[in-house]
Design a protein around this motif. Sequence first.
Motif, PDB file in Angstrom:
ATOM      1  N   LYS A  40       0.822  -1.204   0.000  1.00  0.00           N
ATOM      2  CA  LYS A  40       0.000   0.000   0.000  1.00  0.00           C
ATOM      3  C   LYS A  40       0.857   1.255   0.000  1.00  0.00           C
ATOM      4  CE  LYS A  40      -3.276   0.410   2.950  1.00  0.00           C
ATOM      5  NZ  LYS A  40      -4.012   0.311   4.231  1.00  0.00           N
ATOM      6  N   TYR A  41       2.058   1.171   0.553  1.00  0.00           N
ATOM      7  CA  TYR A  41       2.924   2.330   0.694  1.00  0.00           C
ATOM      8  C   TYR A  41       4.113   2.292  -0.260  1.00  0.00           C
ATOM      9  CZ  TYR A  41       0.184   2.873   4.940  1.00  0.00           C
ATOM     10  OH  TYR A  41      -0.858   3.012   5.830  1.00  0.00           O
ATOM     11  N   PHE A  43       5.290   2.846  -4.251  1.00  0.00           N
ATOM     12  CA  PHE A  43       4.834   3.474  -5.492  1.00  0.00           C
ATOM     13  C   PHE A  43       5.999   3.564  -6.477  1.00  0.00           C
ATOM     14  CE2 PHE A  43       2.357   5.097  -1.962  1.00  0.00           C
ATOM     15  CZ  PHE A  43       1.050   4.948  -2.413  1.00  0.00           C
ATOM     16  N   SER A  67       2.377   3.765 -10.872  1.00  0.00           N
ATOM     17  CA  SER A  67       1.625   3.974  -9.629  1.00  0.00           C
ATOM     18  C   SER A  67       2.191   5.223  -8.958  1.00  0.00           C
ATOM     19  CB  SER A  67       1.758   2.762  -8.711  1.00  0.00           C
ATOM     20  OG  SER A  67       3.106   2.527  -8.373  1.00  0.00           O
ATOM     21  N   ALA A  69       1.875   8.485  -5.981  1.00  0.00           N
ATOM     22  CA  ALA A  69       1.352   9.119  -4.764  1.00  0.00           C
ATOM     23  C   ALA A  69       1.734  10.589  -4.803  1.00  0.00           C
ATOM     24  CB  ALA A  69       1.929   8.460  -3.519  1.00  0.00           C
ATOM     25  N   ASN A 141      -8.174  11.484  -9.131  1.00  0.00           N
ATOM     26  CA  ASN A 141      -8.990  10.286  -8.878  1.00  0.00           C
ATOM     27  C   ASN A 141      -9.105   9.411 -10.126  1.00  0.00           C
ATOM     28  OD1 ASN A 141      -9.521  10.992  -6.203  1.00  0.00           O
ATOM     29  ND2 ASN A 141     -11.315  12.207  -6.759  1.00  0.00           N
ATOM     30  N   HIS A 144      -6.200   7.250 -10.482  1.00  0.00           N
ATOM     31  CA  HIS A 144      -5.922   6.442  -9.281  1.00  0.00           C
ATOM     32  C   HIS A 144      -4.637   6.885  -8.576  1.00  0.00           C
ATOM     33  CE1 HIS A 144      -9.124   3.912 -10.803  1.00  0.00           C
ATOM     34  NE2 HIS A 144      -8.465   3.759 -11.934  1.00  0.00           N
ATOM     35  N   GLN A 146      -2.809   8.247  -5.435  1.00  0.00           N
ATOM     36  CA  GLN A 146      -3.023   8.280  -3.986  1.00  0.00           C
ATOM     37  C   GLN A 146      -2.624   9.649  -3.446  1.00  0.00           C
ATOM     38  OE1 GLN A 146      -4.220   5.818  -1.670  1.00  0.00           O
ATOM     39  NE2 GLN A 146      -4.211   7.682  -0.439  1.00  0.00           N
ATOM     40  N   TYR A 148      -1.974  12.088  -0.192  1.00  0.00           N
ATOM     41  CA  TYR A 148      -1.711  12.185   1.244  1.00  0.00           C
ATOM     42  C   TYR A 148      -1.660  13.664   1.623  1.00  0.00           C
ATOM     43  CZ  TYR A 148      -0.205   7.275   1.038  1.00  0.00           C
ATOM     44  OH  TYR A 148      -0.151   5.918   0.855  1.00  0.00           O
TER      45      TYR A 148
END
Length: 502
Positions: A40-41, A43, A67, A69, A141, A144, A146, A148
Motif C-alpha cells: 500500500k505504501y 509506489f 503507480s 502518490a 482520482n 488512481h 493516492q 496524502y
Amino acid sequence: MTTDVMNTSTFSENISVDNEKDETIDNLIEEQKQEVESEKYQFDVIVIGSGPGGYTSAIRCAQYGKSVAIIERDLIGGHAVNWGCIPLNSMMTSARLIRSIHESTRYGINITSHRIDFSHITRHRDEAVKKIRSQIKFFLNKYHIQVYIGTASIIDKNHIIIKPIQKYTYANVYDTDGRSPYESDDSSIPIRTEIEITGQHIIVASGVEYELPKFVEINDKRTVDPTQLLWHRNIPESLIIIGGGVLGCELASLYGHLNSNIILIEKNSRLLKFMDEQVSIAVETRLKEIGVEIILNANIEQVSNGKVIVQLRPTNTNRTVSASYVVVCTGRKPTFNYENLEKLGIAIDYERSTIIINEQTCQTSIPTIYACGGIVSSCWSWVPCAIRQGHLAANAICKIESDINENNRKLYTANNPAIPFVINVIPAVASVGEIPKLTNDVLIYIFKFQSNRRAIIDNQTWGFIKMWTTCDEPKRFLAVQLVHEFAAEIIEYYSMIISLSK
C-alpha cells in the motif's frame, strides 16, 4: 468389556503439533497482511506538492501506467490555485469591468452610477478557486493517484516520511460565507499518524511561499502578505505596497481600480526592473492615472502598525507614510529546507536559491530525485515553467523521448525561452524570450497600436509591441514584450514564432 485408555503423552503431542500448525498459519497470515500493508505504501513515483508542476507530473506519470502518490501539506492545487494567481486573476476580472464602465461613454453608453459589491467579487473568487481545485481532484482520482495530506520529509533517495499537519498555512483565512477553505474541503482528509512510503522515483514540486523581511514585526496585525490581503473581507480604505515587482504592481492595479488609496514603494529606480524600461514606464504611467502614488529609490527603515518609514535616495531624507494595511511583496522562499536536501546529496545553487537540475530531464544530482517549479526556477513565468518542467520530469521517468534535435534543443529545457508570461495589470503586460545584449547583430522594432485598425475600432489603441530580432535573413525573433489590454492573447502568437525559429 474392554476400556480404551488414552495415552496422555500422545494427546499432548497432538495438541502441540496442532498449535504449531495454527501458529504457522497465523504467521503466514500476518506476513501476508504485512506484505499487503507494505505494498500500500510502495509506489513507482512519489510527488511532493500538488501545485502546477506537481499535479502535472503526477497525472502524466499515471497516464503512462506508473503507480503514483502525491503529498500536499495544504489544499490540492497548491499555492497558485488556492492563494496566488487564480484568486488574484478572478478579482482582476472585476477590476477590468470597472475600468470598462469608466470608459463606456467612449462607446456611446452612459452609465451614470455603479456600486462595487465586494462580497460578490470575493464570492466569484471563491467559486473559481473551488471549481479549478475540483477539476484537479477529478483527474487525480481518474488516474488512481493516492493523495496524502501531510508534511513530507525525504529520508533517502527512495523513502519519505509523511507527518500529520500541525497547522495549515492560512488557517486564519475565511471565505465570503465565513467558512474556512479547509473545513469545506472534505475530499482531502489529512493523515492522523506518521507513515513512511517508498518510491522508485521522487519529484520535488513543493513550490515557494511568501517571505516577510526582518523589518516587519512578527505580531503586527496591520502588516500582511498578499494572500492575507486578497482574503480580507473588505476593500482597504488605504494600502501601502512594499515591492514594485510583478505582485506589487498587480495588487496596486487591482486595489487602485477598487478605489483604495495606494502607495507603492520600490527600492530600485523603476518598477519591474527585470522588464524593458519602456514597459516599466508604461506600467508606472497607468498606475499613476488611477491615483497610485509611487515612491522609487526608497529603503525601508521600519514597518509598524500601518506606518512605514522610508529613506529616500539619493537625498538620504526620511519620510513616514501610513495606511490601513501594509502588504509586503518583496520576495518568496522555498518551502523545502535546502540544508536538509544538501545533506542528502542534492546540489543547491544558493545564489539563486534553487535546486540544480539537468535542463533536459529536471533530474537532480541524485538520479532517482527530480525537481520542478518554483523550487528550481528563478524565471518569472512560474506556473508555465512549472508545468513544462513537470512534463520533462515525467517524460524522463517514463522514458518518453521528446522530438529533440540540435536546432530546437533549448526549447525542450526546464527554462524554455519560448514560454511566455503575463503580468496582470490593467492594461496587461506580456513577455516571451530573453532580451539580448544590444550589439550590431540585433535589431529592435516598436509597433504602436495607434496604427492598428482593430485596435482603433475597439478603442484599445494604448500600448505597444517591442521586438528584438537578428539582423541576418531570414530574421529570427529573440524576444517580445508588449503592453495592451489583450497582451495575454497576443503573446501566444509570438511564443509560437519563437518556438519555430531556427
